[in-house]
Design a protein around this motif. Structure first.
Motif, PDB file in Angstrom:
ATOM      1  N   LEU A   1      49.035   4.705 -23.214  1.00  0.00           N
ATOM      2  CA  LEU A   1      47.722   4.816 -22.841  1.00  0.00           C
ATOM      3  C   LEU A   1      46.846   3.486 -22.243  1.00  0.00           C
ATOM      4  O   LEU A   1      46.201   3.673 -21.286  1.00  0.00           O
ATOM      5  CB  LEU A   1      46.655   5.268 -24.009  1.00  0.00           C
ATOM      6  N   ASP A   2      47.027   2.340 -22.878  1.00  0.00           N
ATOM      7  CA  ASP A   2      46.305   1.168 -22.550  1.00  0.00           C
ATOM      8  C   ASP A   2      47.017   0.760 -21.025  1.00  0.00           C
ATOM      9  O   ASP A   2      46.046   0.385 -19.992  1.00  0.00           O
ATOM     10  CB  ASP A   2      46.695   0.119 -23.474  1.00  0.00           C
ATOM     11  N   VAL A   3      48.347   0.973 -20.690  1.00  0.00           N
ATOM     12  CA  VAL A   3      48.702   0.691 -19.494  1.00  0.00           C
ATOM     13  C   VAL A   3      48.555   1.536 -18.310  1.00  0.00           C
ATOM     14  O   VAL A   3      47.820   1.201 -17.276  1.00  0.00           O
ATOM     15  CB  VAL A   3      50.140   0.473 -19.467  1.00  0.00           C
ATOM     16  N   LEU A   4      48.417   2.849 -18.724  1.00  0.00           N
ATOM     17  CA  LEU A   4      47.731   3.767 -17.772  1.00  0.00           C
ATOM     18  C   LEU A   4      46.298   3.613 -17.526  1.00  0.00           C
ATOM     19  O   LEU A   4      45.986   3.626 -16.285  1.00  0.00           O
ATOM     20  CB  LEU A   4      48.203   5.193 -18.559  1.00  0.00           C
ATOM     21  N   LEU A   5      45.443   3.414 -18.428  1.00  0.00           N
ATOM     22  CA  LEU A   5      43.956   3.277 -18.051  1.00  0.00           C
ATOM     23  C   LEU A   5      43.782   1.950 -17.359  1.00  0.00           C
ATOM     24  O   LEU A   5      42.842   1.796 -16.418  1.00  0.00           O
ATOM     25  CB  LEU A   5      43.535   3.121 -19.415  1.00  0.00           C
ATOM     26  N   SER A   6      44.539   1.093 -17.464  1.00  0.00           N
ATOM     27  CA  SER A   6      44.816  -0.290 -16.706  1.00  0.00           C
ATOM     28  C   SER A   6      45.035  -0.236 -15.206  1.00  0.00           C
ATOM     29  O   SER A   6      44.319  -0.481 -14.532  1.00  0.00           O
ATOM     30  CB  SER A   6      45.419  -1.328 -17.435  1.00  0.00           C
ATOM     31  N   GLU A   7      46.059   0.623 -15.088  1.00  0.00           N
ATOM     32  CA  GLU A   7      46.774   0.759 -13.867  1.00  0.00           C
ATOM     33  C   GLU A   7      46.051   1.870 -13.094  1.00  0.00           C
ATOM     34  O   GLU A   7      45.834   1.914 -11.677  1.00  0.00           O
ATOM     35  CB  GLU A   7      48.135   1.086 -13.987  1.00  0.00           C
ATOM     36  N   GLY A   8      45.386   2.829 -13.891  1.00  0.00           N
ATOM     37  CA  GLY A   8      45.188   4.027 -13.052  1.00  0.00           C
ATOM     38  C   GLY A   8      46.051   4.849 -12.160  1.00  0.00           C
ATOM     39  O   GLY A   8      45.713   5.576 -11.232  1.00  0.00           O
ATOM     40  N   SER A   9      47.146   4.627 -12.557  1.00  0.00           N
ATOM     41  CA  SER A   9      48.268   5.201 -11.782  1.00  0.00           C
ATOM     42  C   SER A   9      49.351   5.447 -12.639  1.00  0.00           C
ATOM     43  O   SER A   9      49.967   4.634 -13.486  1.00  0.00           O
ATOM     44  CB  SER A   9      48.729   4.346 -10.631  1.00  0.00           C
ATOM     45  N   VAL A  10      50.058   6.715 -12.383  1.00  0.00           N
ATOM     46  CA  VAL A  10      51.275   7.044 -13.147  1.00  0.00           C
ATOM     47  C   VAL A  10      52.486   6.203 -12.658  1.00  0.00           C
ATOM     48  O   VAL A  10      53.336   5.807 -13.545  1.00  0.00           O
ATOM     49  CB  VAL A  10      51.702   8.406 -12.957  1.00  0.00           C
ATOM     50  N   ALA A  11      52.465   6.072 -11.363  1.00  0.00           N
ATOM     51  CA  ALA A  11      53.842   5.199 -10.791  1.00  0.00           C
ATOM     52  C   ALA A  11      53.610   3.814 -11.086  1.00  0.00           C
ATOM     53  O   ALA A  11      54.398   2.959 -11.634  1.00  0.00           O
ATOM     54  CB  ALA A  11      53.631   5.304  -9.410  1.00  0.00           C
ATOM     55  N   GLY A  12      52.467   3.104 -11.077  1.00  0.00           N
ATOM     56  CA  GLY A  12      51.951   1.878 -11.423  1.00  0.00           C
ATOM     57  C   GLY A  12      52.300   1.437 -12.840  1.00  0.00           C
ATOM     58  O   GLY A  12      53.070   0.351 -13.234  1.00  0.00           O
ATOM     59  N   ALA A  13      51.993   2.453 -13.751  1.00  0.00           N
ATOM     60  CA  ALA A  13      52.170   2.323 -15.254  1.00  0.00           C
ATOM     61  C   ALA A  13      53.838   2.263 -15.735  1.00  0.00           C
ATOM     62  O   ALA A  13      54.164   1.662 -16.433  1.00  0.00           O
ATOM     63  CB  ALA A  13      51.386   3.299 -16.025  1.00  0.00           C
ATOM     64  N   ALA A  14      54.485   3.315 -14.824  1.00  0.00           N
ATOM     65  CA  ALA A  14      55.974   3.304 -14.863  1.00  0.00           C
ATOM     66  C   ALA A  14      56.424   1.920 -14.629  1.00  0.00           C
ATOM     67  O   ALA A  14      57.523   1.721 -15.536  1.00  0.00           O
ATOM     68  CB  ALA A  14      56.388   4.505 -14.055  1.00  0.00           C
ATOM     69  N   ARG A  15      56.142   1.428 -13.537  1.00  0.00           N
ATOM     70  CA  ARG A  15      56.956   0.179 -13.071  1.00  0.00           C
ATOM     71  C   ARG A  15      56.605  -0.925 -14.214  1.00  0.00           C
ATOM     72  O   ARG A  15      57.226  -1.650 -14.579  1.00  0.00           O
ATOM     73  CB  ARG A  15      56.328  -0.159 -11.916  1.00  0.00           C
ATOM     74  N   ARG A  16      55.246  -0.920 -14.714  1.00  0.00           N
ATOM     75  CA  ARG A  16      54.906  -2.236 -15.582  1.00  0.00           C
ATOM     76  C   ARG A  16      55.613  -1.628 -17.033  1.00  0.00           C
ATOM     77  O   ARG A  16      55.920  -2.764 -17.674  1.00  0.00           O
ATOM     78  CB  ARG A  16      53.418  -1.897 -16.214  1.00  0.00           C
ATOM     79  N   LEU A  17      55.914  -0.682 -17.319  1.00  0.00           N
ATOM     80  CA  LEU A  17      56.716  -0.363 -18.619  1.00  0.00           C
ATOM     81  C   LEU A  17      58.049  -0.157 -18.381  1.00  0.00           C
ATOM     82  O   LEU A  17      58.788   0.184 -19.382  1.00  0.00           O
ATOM     83  CB  LEU A  17      56.142   0.975 -19.438  1.00  0.00           C
ATOM     84  N   ARG A  18      58.485  -0.155 -17.285  1.00  0.00           N
ATOM     85  CA  ARG A  18      59.724  -0.204 -16.811  1.00  0.00           C
ATOM     86  C   ARG A  18      60.660   1.309 -17.267  1.00  0.00           C
ATOM     87  O   ARG A  18      61.682   1.340 -17.896  1.00  0.00           O
ATOM     88  CB  ARG A  18      60.737  -1.238 -17.730  1.00  0.00           C
ATOM     89  N   LEU A  19      59.670   2.294 -16.836  1.00  0.00           N
ATOM     90  CA  LEU A  19      60.132   3.645 -17.392  1.00  0.00           C
ATOM     91  C   LEU A  19      60.053   4.287 -16.000  1.00  0.00           C
ATOM     92  O   LEU A  19      59.537   3.932 -14.975  1.00  0.00           O
ATOM     93  CB  LEU A  19      58.792   4.419 -18.053  1.00  0.00           C
ATOM     94  N   SER A  20      60.789   5.549 -16.026  1.00  0.00           N
ATOM     95  CA  SER A  20      60.767   6.380 -14.854  1.00  0.00           C
ATOM     96  C   SER A  20      59.390   7.112 -14.475  1.00  0.00           C
ATOM     97  O   SER A  20      58.625   7.203 -15.530  1.00  0.00           O
ATOM     98  CB  SER A  20      62.058   7.393 -15.067  1.00  0.00           C
ATOM     99  N   PRO A  21      59.265   7.551 -13.161  1.00  0.00           N
ATOM    100  CA  PRO A  21      57.826   8.259 -13.213  1.00  0.00           C
ATOM    101  C   PRO A  21      57.984   9.343 -14.063  1.00  0.00           C
ATOM    102  O   PRO A  21      56.755   9.963 -14.546  1.00  0.00           O
ATOM    103  CB  PRO A  21      57.789   8.439 -11.649  1.00  0.00           C
ATOM    104  N   SER A  22      59.090  10.103 -13.983  1.00  0.00           N
ATOM    105  CA  SER A  22      59.057  11.323 -14.807  1.00  0.00           C
ATOM    106  C   SER A  22      58.692  11.166 -16.367  1.00  0.00           C
ATOM    107  O   SER A  22      58.007  12.001 -17.066  1.00  0.00           O
ATOM    108  CB  SER A  22      60.195  12.103 -14.663  1.00  0.00           C
ATOM    109  N   ALA A  23      59.369  10.081 -16.928  1.00  0.00           N
ATOM    110  CA  ALA A  23      59.152   9.561 -18.306  1.00  0.00           C
ATOM    111  C   ALA A  23      57.528   9.415 -18.517  1.00  0.00           C
ATOM    112  O   ALA A  23      57.114   9.754 -19.317  1.00  0.00           O
ATOM    113  CB  ALA A  23      59.996   8.667 -18.602  1.00  0.00           C
TER     114      ALA A  23
END
Length: 301
Positions: free
Chosen positions: A10-32
């Motif tokens: 949640l912290d990363v999602l709110l910081s990035e404001g983007s599913v794709a950006g949060a996925a890259r930062r957490l090294r997850l796939s966009p679907s995950a």
């Protein structure tokens, strides 16, 4: 129980404001990451991020949570990261060292001098150890204790050797045993004050004497080294004590080597594994080891 890993997401999602950006930062796939967002929406009962044109914008609830979640994540990370450098000058703490009589008198002055110079806010409490029971150490009532390791030592305790020691005979100056080469027969035949407490290794000397067909003539018993030396200083009694350990107690007495073979022993410093990573505790452990090492070689010959 809530999945606390969702706080980081949640912290990363709110910081990035983007599913794709949060996925890259957490090294997850966009679907995950999309699945994680769906889970967060389910848990919070709020959409959190809603589409506005081609981008996601935070909901009022998400804006409300942003600062709170960031502080929680930062706090958790500070707990889990290695401790920062110890500020000895600002340290305020009472620490307890439990040892047999003579340790504080012998090593305490130098130890307190070092503590005062390095960490003036630390209060070092010396506690007398009447037996080998390490229950106070395991219960967290003391920080450190000294002991001779044997089969009765609790196996979970950590230990480091402090110094090797040996038993010596202590008598008053001018005692009939001084000024001569003392035989085992003369030693055994003298009047002795014995230190009587559970687990004391002094029983080994009686076994050694028994192997020579001799017995000590014990006429008094005390519970500690200080009392034994005090009686020997003022009477014709012989006290048999650890040499290095009791150096600070032996003013005004003569020290004689034992006239029979008795193995030396090692005094160790013990602590509970719960304190292994505590920086202040580690500093005190290192200080005790250093002070005991600095006195090496000063024993009587």
């Amino acid at each position: 129980m809530p999945d606390l890993n969702l706080l980081v997401t949640l912290d990363v999602l709110l910081s990035e404001g983007s599913v794709a950006g949060a996925a890259r930062r957490l090294r997850l796939s966009p679907s995950a990451m999309s699945r994680a967002l769906a889970r967060l929406r389910e848990v919070t009962g709020d959409p959190l991020l809603v589409r506005a044109g081609r981008r996601l914008v935070p909901s009022p609830r998400a804006i409300e949570l942003r600062a709170q979640v960031g502080a929680l994540v930062e706090g958790a990370q500070s707990v889990l990261r290695p401790a920062e450098a110890l500020d000895l000058g600002g340290l305020r703490r009472q620490m307890t060292l439990r040892a047999s009589e003579g340790f504080a008198e012998t090593f305490g002055p130098q130890l307190l001098s070092r503590v005062g110079a390095e960490a003036p806010g630390v209060v070092l409490h010396f506690q007398t150890k009447p037996d080998k029971d390490s229950a106070p150490l395991r219960a967290g009532e003391v920080d450190l204790e000294t002991a001779v390791l044997d089969a009765a030592t609790a196996p979970e305790l950590r230990a480091v050797a402090l110094f090797d020691d040996r038993w010596v005979a202590v008598v008053r100056e001018g005692h009939p045993l001084t000024g001569q080469l003392v035989s085992a027969e003369a030693y055994a035949g003298a009047a002795h004050v014995a230190v009587v407490r559970r687990g004391l290794l002094a029983q080994g000397m009686d076994e050694a004497l028994a192997g020579l067909g001799l017995d000590r003539r014990v006429v008094a018993g005390v519970s500690g080294f200080a009392s034994a030396i005090a009686l020997a200083r003022q009477t014709d009694l012989v006290a048999t004590v650890p040499e290095r350990h009791t150096e600070g107690l032996r003013t005004g007495v003569a020290v004689l080597p034992l006239p029979f073979a008795l193995p030396p022993f090692t005094l160790s410093l013990l602590w509970h594994p719960r304190m292994e990573g505590d920086l202040a505790h580690r500093w005190l452990r290192d200080l005790v080891v250093a002070v005991c090492g600095e006195r090496r070689g000063r024993r009587s010959e």
